[in-house]
Design an enzyme around this catalytic site. Structure first.
Site, PDB file in Angstrom:
ATOM      1  N   ASP B  69       0.858  -1.172   0.000  1.00  0.00           N
ATOM      2  CA  ASP B  69       0.000   0.000   0.000  1.00  0.00           C
ATOM      3  C   ASP B  69       0.902   1.232   0.000  1.00  0.00           C
ATOM      4  OD1 ASP B  69      -2.549   1.347   2.246  1.00  0.00           O
ATOM      5  OD2 ASP B  69      -2.161   1.683   0.127  1.00  0.00           O
ATOM      6  N   GLY B  72      -1.185   5.833   1.593  1.00  0.00           N
ATOM      7  CA  GLY B  72      -2.359   6.699   1.524  1.00  0.00           C
ATOM      8  C   GLY B  72      -3.297   6.512   2.705  1.00  0.00           C
ATOM      9  N   PHE B  73      -3.520   5.269   3.090  1.00  0.00           N
ATOM     10  CA  PHE B  73      -4.474   5.039   4.174  1.00  0.00           C
ATOM     11  C   PHE B  73      -4.035   5.692   5.473  1.00  0.00           C
ATOM     12  CE2 PHE B  73      -7.888   3.399   6.440  1.00  0.00           C
ATOM     13  CZ  PHE B  73      -7.446   2.794   7.607  1.00  0.00           C
ATOM     14  N   ASP B 123      -2.785   8.023  -3.229  1.00  0.00           N
ATOM     15  CA  ASP B 123      -4.054   8.705  -3.487  1.00  0.00           C
ATOM     16  C   ASP B 123      -4.349   9.650  -2.332  1.00  0.00           C
ATOM     17  OD1 ASP B 123      -6.205   5.920  -2.400  1.00  0.00           O
ATOM     18  OD2 ASP B 123      -4.185   6.517  -1.795  1.00  0.00           O
ATOM     19  N   ASP B 243      -8.186  -7.147   1.073  1.00  0.00           N
ATOM     20  CA  ASP B 243      -7.248  -7.255   2.187  1.00  0.00           C
ATOM     21  C   ASP B 243      -7.957  -6.757   3.433  1.00  0.00           C
ATOM     22  OD1 ASP B 243      -5.898  -4.500   3.452  1.00  0.00           O
ATOM     23  OD2 ASP B 243      -6.847  -4.207   1.488  1.00  0.00           O
ATOM     24  N   CYS B 281     -13.261 -27.297   8.336  1.00  0.00           N
ATOM     25  CA  CYS B 281     -12.168 -26.420   7.919  1.00  0.00           C
ATOM     26  C   CYS B 281     -10.968 -27.176   7.388  1.00  0.00           C
ATOM     27  CB  CYS B 281     -11.762 -25.531   9.100  1.00  0.00           C
ATOM     28  SG  CYS B 281     -10.314 -24.533   8.772  1.00  0.00           S
ATOM     29  N   CYS B 283      -7.873 -27.040   8.426  1.00  0.00           N
ATOM     30  CA  CYS B 283      -6.562 -26.429   8.610  1.00  0.00           C
ATOM     31  C   CYS B 283      -5.835 -27.124   9.765  1.00  0.00           C
ATOM     32  CB  CYS B 283      -6.674 -24.926   8.879  1.00  0.00           C
ATOM     33  SG  CYS B 283      -7.162 -24.474  10.560  1.00  0.00           S
ATOM     34  N   CYS B 286      -7.558 -26.782  13.146  1.00  0.00           N
ATOM     35  CA  CYS B 286      -8.775 -27.583  13.288  1.00  0.00           C
ATOM     36  C   CYS B 286      -8.462 -29.071  13.312  1.00  0.00           C
ATOM     37  CB  CYS B 286      -9.769 -27.237  12.183  1.00  0.00           C
ATOM     38  SG  CYS B 286     -10.447 -25.576  12.393  1.00  0.00           S
ATOM     39  N   HIS B 311      -5.912 -20.085  11.886  1.00  0.00           N
ATOM     40  CA  HIS B 311      -7.203 -20.601  11.451  1.00  0.00           C
ATOM     41  C   HIS B 311      -8.000 -19.569  10.664  1.00  0.00           C
ATOM     42  CE1 HIS B 311     -11.261 -22.217  11.381  1.00  0.00           C
ATOM     43  NE2 HIS B 311     -11.650 -21.067  11.899  1.00  0.00           N
TER      44      HIS B 311
END
Lengths: 410, 365
Positions: B69, B72-73, B123, B243, B281, B283, B286, B311
């Protein structure tokens, strides 16, 4: 052994010193009995491994920052669990039915040793009337030996310690005597409540600095059907010389066929001295303490190894130091841990500076790996009968590395 | 670095790490791309350090993709410390008070040094709930700045510069911004300035306006979104990339994602729940851990944070994969219907969700 009260015969606790009828003892000496520094094999339901070895302390059932996938990459053979973390988990683990290892999410078979006291905080208490107390997430609580036996049988760890009251070197005689008496009484009551605990209970040797009390504790505990001995009250407020003297007196009284665990020692020098005196198993959070200080262990694991190129070593490096900002090399050249294989000092330095969680994760991986590698070297030196030379070379190397060291702590 | 499929969720690794997870764990999760932040990395360790160490991929040892990024944020999140002019943004560091001027040229230069696969234009960002002339000023300035970004970009052949559509909630400003950005024929486009507290009714309409206008053959990246419900709706509206810090942040507070919503694992009701977080799930968490054990750690413990982050991110990556598969299988509307039925078994769907999905021809059960 039956206690006789004058004029009458009243068996209070009766013991039959018997060999394990239905199974092999979990510990077997593999070195010659005349050697004081020993090698052995410890067997659990899931695994067998060699001693001397080190168990990692846990918080809430897991080592610091090590999820079980990360733990599986390390040569950690055992964990110590704290009563305070699992005090209410007995019923749920029993209901779970797949065993404590699986409940804790462990991927590899490790030995699980349940302690009655959190070894990394010296938190020890007993009420005025002699009832054992501990600290849980819900605060201070009491626990009877009977309840302890019951919790243990529900959790079903590989080994567990008797309830104990610790007396450190500086404790008064009154406290030291009390520690021996109460600990013995708790051991007896636990065994009475659950006789099958003799398969996995470690008796605790107390007595502070008072040799007579220590001998009494060792002799009396040896008479009980315990699987091994936990040498308590060390690593607190005694000097190495003081420790050596008391440890000597204790170990003389212990049967050589049963393992000796010592809680609270972590510094490499202390480990070597204790092994030299006949200790088999250590439990520590030393690598984690090092991580918490932002340090990485980099001491020379084997100064007698001629094949390695000679170079100056640091015992520890302080990764917060700006010197590491651009160092695109691992924490320790040649280290095979995940952190050293994959990451650089520069990256860890950045993570520490920005207070990122991954800093602790990676440092703990490295520090645990390095510390366990130290035990691998120790075991091979004992096997090759070169332990004495190794020990003096190691102690010398630590001192000369300390002069290089950027952190003169411990 | 590697080809990957969309729709995709990108975990946030602001300071060169996704909080608490190793690169190996991210790889195990199957996560192809993560975010880094130019403002933060530019400050610590500094873009020069990152460049000297071979770029961010090498610095953090991540061989997947990275998107940075532009900084800007931070104009919104660190507004108290920012002074915005035509030249750029002057930031005062929250850590040590030092000043940093982030111009479009500087942002692109830093991103060229950091070396991400996708870089974002600088931006002029305003909070979506802002009204008045500031909104138009920011929208027009964003276009002036995109040209400066394009000009300053020194690595157009290995770093994709995405433009960001601004304009807050004003359809006219959004239309202007869209037109102008599309004229620049950028490799991809982001929809910015949302997910900042605006009403969901307005939110989805802006998203749809943008996805309708943006070229069909270029990726659309909705920044800062988000919650699973938002992800599914916005994929329906034509978004490709997302994101959000939500999965990792909420994990540190003890919250885990499940198909029906979330579980607050700190709650005592889980003390004797022996099922995994999400039985479907698959993963590592799990597969190995029960809710009962995680309850002991939730919100209290670094390992608890690590496990729940693992997770939650897995969950979102899998959700995107399943969305994609349903598209390939021609069963997308059915998937969306089932998803919302799991989340709202009483069929009390939020009105904005109904409206947004209706608009693109999906009717809920």
């Amino acid at each position: 052994y039956q206690r006789r009260v004058r004029g009458s015969f009243s068996p209070i606790f009766s013991y039959q010193l018997k060999p394990f009828m239905d199974q092999q003892p979990p510990f077997k000496l593999t070195s010659l009995p005349e050697h004081i520094a020993r090698r052995g094999k410890l067997t659990t339901k899931q695994t067998t491994f060699s001693t001397p070895c080190c168990f990692l302390n846990t918080i809430r059932g897991h080592p610091q920052n090590l999820t079980s996938d990360l733990l599986a990459t390390l040569k950690v053979k055992g964990l110590t669990l704290n009563l305070g973390d699992l005090a209410d988990q007995g019923p749920i683990v029993k209901t779970y039915g797949l065993g404590l290892h699986k409940f804790l999410g462990l991927e590899k078979p490790l030995a699980l040793f349940l302690l009655s006291r959190d070894p990394s905080t010296w938190d020890d208490a007993v009420t005025g009337s002699g009832v054992f107390c501990f600290t849980s997430a819900a605060g201070r609580r009491q626990l009877s030996p009977e309840a302890w036996a019951s919790l243990e049988s529900q959790l079903s760890p590989d080994f567990f310690s008797s309830l104990s009251l610790s007396a450190s070197y500086q404790a008064s005689f009154k406290k030291a005597k009390k520690s021996v008496d109460l600990t013995l009484s708790w051991l007896d009551k636990t065994l009475k409540e659950n006789p099958s605990a003799e398969r996995n209970i470690f008796g605790c040797i107390e007595g502070g600095r008072f040799i007579n009390e220590r001998v009494r504790s060792a002799q009396e505990t040896s008479k009980r059907n315990v699987v091994g001995f936990l040498l308590d009250g060390f690593g607190l407020d005694e000097s190495p010389i003081q420790r050596k003297e008391v440890l000597n007196a204790v170990i003389k009284e212990l049967p050589p066929s049963k393992p000796r665990v010592i809680v609270g020692l972590g510094i490499p020098e202390d480990i070597l001295e204790a092994i030299d005196q006949g200790v088999d198993i250590f439990t520590t959070n030393y690598p984690n303490m090092i991580t918490d200080l932002g340090l990485a262990l980099t001491f020379n694991l084997d100064p007698t190894d001629e094949s390695k190129p000679s170079r100056p070593y640091h015992n520890k490096i302080n990764l917060r130091d700006a010197a590491f900002k651009l160092q695109a090399i691992p924490i320790l050249a040649g280290c095979k841990c995940y952190c050293c294989v994959n990451h650089t000092r520069a990256y860890i330095h950045h993570l520490m500076n920005t207070h990122e969680l991954l800093a602790n994760v990676l440092l703990n991986i490295h520090n645990c790996h390095h510390y366990m590698a130290f035990f691998v070297v120790i075991r091979s030196k004992l096997k090759n009968q070169t332990f004495n030379e190794f020990k003096s070379a190691f102690l010398k190397s630590r001192i000369s590395s300390e002069q290089n060291s950027m952190s003169n702590l411990f | 670095h590697k080809t990957f499929h969309t729709p995709i969720f990108m975990p946030v690794g602001t300071q060169g790490t996704v909080k608490g997870l190793t690169s190996a764990q991210l790889k195990c999760i199957g996560c192809p791309i993560i975010l880094g932040n130019t403002y933060h990395l530019g400050h610590r360790p500094g873009a020069d350090v990152v460049a000297a160490l071979g770029g961010l991929h090498s610095f953090m040892n991540w061989d997947g993709n990275i998107l940075t990024d532009s900084g800007g944020f931070q104009m919104v999140s660190l507004l108290d410390l920012a002074e915005i002019t035509e030249e750029g943004v002057k930031f005062q560091s929250p850590h040590d008070g030092t000043e940093m001027i982030l111009t479009p040229e500087k942002s692109i230069q830093l991103q060229n040094q950091i070396g991400a696969d996708i870089i974002m234009a600088l931006d002029d960002v305003v909070k979506s709930t802002t009204t008045g002339p500031r909104v138009e000023e920011a929208c027009r300035r964003t276009i002036r700045w995109i040209d400066r970004c394009i000009k300053a970009h020194a690595r157009p052949h290995d770093q994709n510069l995405f433009g960001i559509v601004q304009g807050a909630l004003d359809p006219n400003l959004r239309a202007y911004c869209l037109d102008e950005l599309i004229k620049r024929q950028l490799p991809g486009y982001a929809i910015g300035g949302l997910s900042g507290g605006e009403s969901k009714e307005k939110f989805w309409r802006v998203v749809l306006q943008c996805t309708n206008a943006l070229p069909r053959d270029k990726p659309r990246y909705l920044m800062g979104v988000g919650y699973p419900i938002d992800l599914v709706v916005c994929v329906s509206l034509g978004v490709d990339m997302f994101d959000c810090v939500y999965p990792s942040r909420t994990a540190r507070f003890g919250t885990a994602f499940v198909r029906s919503g979330t579980l607050n694992l700190k709650n005592g009701v889980f003390a004797d729940d022996l099922s995994p977080i999400d039985p479907m799930c698959g993963c590592f968490v799990c597969k190995n851990y029960t809710r009962a054990y995680l309850h002991l750690l939730a919100g209290k413990d670094q390992v608890g944070a690590q496990l729940l982050t693992y997770h939650n991110i897995s969950f979102l990556v899998r959700l995107m994969e399943r969305l994609r598969q349903s598209l390939l299988d021609g069963k997308f509307p059915l998937f969306v219907r089932d998803f919302f039925l799991d989340q709202f078994p009483a069929k009390d769907y939020p009105q904005w969700v109904r409206d947004a999905l209706n608009e693109v021809g999906i009717e809920l059960a």
